[in-house]
Scaffold this motif. Structure first.
Motif: not given
Ligand code: GDP
Length: 434
Positions: A54-56, A92, A95, A100
Motif C-alpha cells: 500500500y505504501t510501496t 495513505t 503511498a 503510488r
C-alpha cells in the motif's frame, strides 16, 4: 507496520509456526506474538514486500483477536521494539509521497471510509481507481501541448507564428473550459450525495412531526448517524431512505417538543426553513387550519417544500383543495403515519424534486470534495483571463502566465503543486491506522 525496519521489528515479536521459510510478499504467516518467551496472542501476519504494498514500503499487518486490550498490548510491543506510532492518514500519505497514488486518490480513501450511501461510495471508488485523476491529466495535457508552441514562438519570433498559436490556444481553451465547467457543475450533485438533502420537518404541536421523524428513521435503523448541529443543542441526523440521503435538521428540537420541554415555535421553524434545502411541512388534516398553521404556510411559499396532510385516517377538515394549502406548494401528500400511508409517495416526491435518479455516478465524473471544486473554479478563472488576454491582443508570454496558472491550480488537485500545509491538513482528517 510500514517502512524499512518492518521485518526486523516483526522478527523480534512474532514467532511463526513454520520457521523454515523466508518472509515473502503477498503471504500470510500463522504464529504467535511473544514477549519474553511468553505468548501474547495467536495471530496471522500478512506480509508485503517493497515496492508491492500500500505504501510501496515493506509492510506487515498483524491480525489479532479483536479485544481492545490485546490490540493495545501488541501495539505497545511494536513501539517498544522500534516502531513509531503512525500519524492519522500516515499510511495513505506515504503511498502518496512515494508516488503510488496521487493526492486525489489519497483523498478518495477518506471519502470511501466515510461514505454513507451507495452512490457516494461509487464516486469514491471511481476517484481511487484514478478516473478523476485521468480526466485532470488529460485536461493538463491539452494545455501543455499548446504551451510547447508558445515557447517556440517566444524563442523564434522571426517565424511570426503568433496568429496560428493564438487560434490554437483559443480552441484549446474552449475544450478545457467546457471540461472543467462540467466538473464544477457536478459538485452540486456530489455535495448532495455527500451531505444529503438538508431537510426540515416543521409543523405545529401534535401535527405528527415526531411520528414522521420516527417513521423515517425506522426505514434506516442501521445507518442513522447523529451529527452535531451548528449550535450546541441541535442534532442533525443522516439517513438514507430508498437510496435518498437526507440530513434531518434539528431532530433534537422535534424530540424536545415531544417532551414538552420546548415547543418548536414559529421563530425556530423560520430558522430551520432558512437552513433547509427541503421543507416538509406537516399539518393535522383532521383539524381546521389555525393561525399557526397559516403562518407556516406563509413561511414555505416560494421554497422547496412538501406539504404533508397527516391523519387522513380521521375525518378530514382540510384537504389538498383547501385554498391556503394549494396556494402554498404544488407538492401535497395525504398521509396517515398511524395507518402507514403516504410515506412511499413522500420519498418518490423527494426523489423527483432533487432529480436524484438522474445523478448518474456510473457514467459521469462527480466532484465531491470542496477543495477540488475551489481549484477547478480558479482554473476556470485562469481560462477566462487567458481568453481575454488573446482577445486584447496581449503578447503571448502574458497568455502563457495564465495558462501556467491553470496548470498550477489543476496540479493542486492531483498533488503535484501542493504545499506541505495543505498536505498536513488533508491527512489530518484521516483516522489512525489508515
Ligand atoms: P408532534 O407534536 O408534531 O411531534 O406530533 P406527534 O408525532 O407527537 O403526534 C401527535 C399525536 O398525533 C400523537 O398522539 C400521535 O400518535 C398522533 N398521530 C400521529 N400521526 C397520526 C395519524 O396519522 N393518524 C392519527 N389518527 N394520529 C396520528
Amino acid at each position: 507496520m510500514s517502512g524499512q525496519d518492518t521485518f526486523k521489528i516483526l522478527e523480534k515479536i512474532f514467532k511463526p509456526k513454520n520457521k523454515t521459510t523466508e518472509i515473502q510478499g503477498y503471504t500470510i504467516k500463522y504464529g504467535h506474538i511473544v514477549e519474553n518467551e511468553q505468548i501474547i496472542d495467536e495471530v496471522l501476519v500478512s506480509n508485503f514486500k517493497a515496492p508491492k504494498s500500500y505504501t510501496t514500503e515493506d509492510m506487515c499487518e498483524i491480525q489479532t483477536h479483536g479485544g481492545q486490550f490485546i490490540v493495545k498490548k501488541i501495539l505497545e510491543l511494536c513501539l517498544k521494539n522500534g516502531a513509531e506510532l503512525a500519524d492519522p492518514g500516515e499510511f495513505t500519505k506515504r503511498a502518496f509521497l512515494n508516488g503510488r497514488i496521487d493526492l486525489l486518490q489519497a483523498e478518495s480513501v477518506i471519502d470511501i471510509i466515510q461514505a454513507k450511501t451507495d452512490k457516494e461510495l461509487k464516486t469514491g471508488i471511481q476517484a481511487l481507481e484514478g478516473r478523476l485523476s485521468k480526466k485532470i491529466h488529460q485536461i493538463k495535457q491539452k494545455i501543455m501541448d499548446v504551451m510547447i508552441n508558445i515557447e517556440v514562438d517566444i524563442d523564434y519570433p522571426e517565424y511570426d507564428l503568433e496568429e496560428v498559436t493564438n487560434q490554437e490556444i483559443q480552441n484549446m481553451l474552449r475544450l478545457v473550459y467546457s471540461d472543467l465547467n462540467r466538473l464544477e457543475k457536478s459538485f452540486d450533485d456530489g455535495k448532495l450525495l455527500k451531505e444529503g438533502i438538508k431537510t426540515a420537518i416543521i409543523g405545529k404541536p401534535n401535527a405528527g412531526k415526531s411520528s414522521l421523524l420516527n417513521a423515517i428513521l425506522q426505514e434506516d435503523r442501521a445507518i442513522v448517524t447523529e451529527i452535531a448541529g451548528t449550535t450546541r443543542d441541535t442534532i442533525e441526523e443522516f439517513v438514507t431512505v430508498k437510496g435518498i440521503p437526507l440530513q434531518l435538521i434539528d431532530t433534537a428540537g422535534i424530540r424536545e417538543a415531544k417532551d414538552e420541554v420546548e415547543r418548536i415555535g414559529i421563530e425556530k421553524s423560520k430558522k430551520m426553513a432558512q437552513e433547509a434545502d427541503l421543507i416538509i411541512a406537516i399539518f393535522d388534516s383532521s383539524k381546521e387550519l389555525t393561525n399557526e398553521d397559516k403562518e407556516i404556510l406563509e413561511l414555505i411559499k416560494g421554497k422547496t417544500a412538501i406539504i404533508v396532510l397527516n391523519k387522513t385516517d380521521l375525518e378530514q377538515k382540510i384537504t389538498a383543495n383547501t385554498e391556503e394549502i394549494s396556494n402554498s406548494s404544488e407538492y401535497i401528500i395525504n398521509m396517515s403515519i398511524l395507518g402507514e400511508k403516504g410515506l412511499e409517495e413522500l420519498y418518490n416526491t423527494i426523489k423527483n424534486l432533487f432529480s436524484f435518479e438522474k445523478i448518474n455516478v456510473d457514467n459521469n465524473l462527480t466532484i465531491t470534495n470542496v477543495r477540488h471544486k475551489n481549484f477547478i473554479h480558479k482554473a476556470l478563472e485562469g481560462c477566462e483571463k487567458a481568453k481575454e488576454a488573446i482577445e486584447n491582443k496581449m503578447p503571448l508570454d502574458i497568455t502563457a502566465i495564465y495558462l501556467r496558472e491553470i496548470l498550477e491550480n489543476l496540479g493542486n488537485i492531483t498533488g503535484e503543486s501542493v504545499t506541505d500545509d495543505i498536505l498536513d491538513e488533508i491527512f489530518s482528517k484521516f483516522c489512525l491506522g489508515k
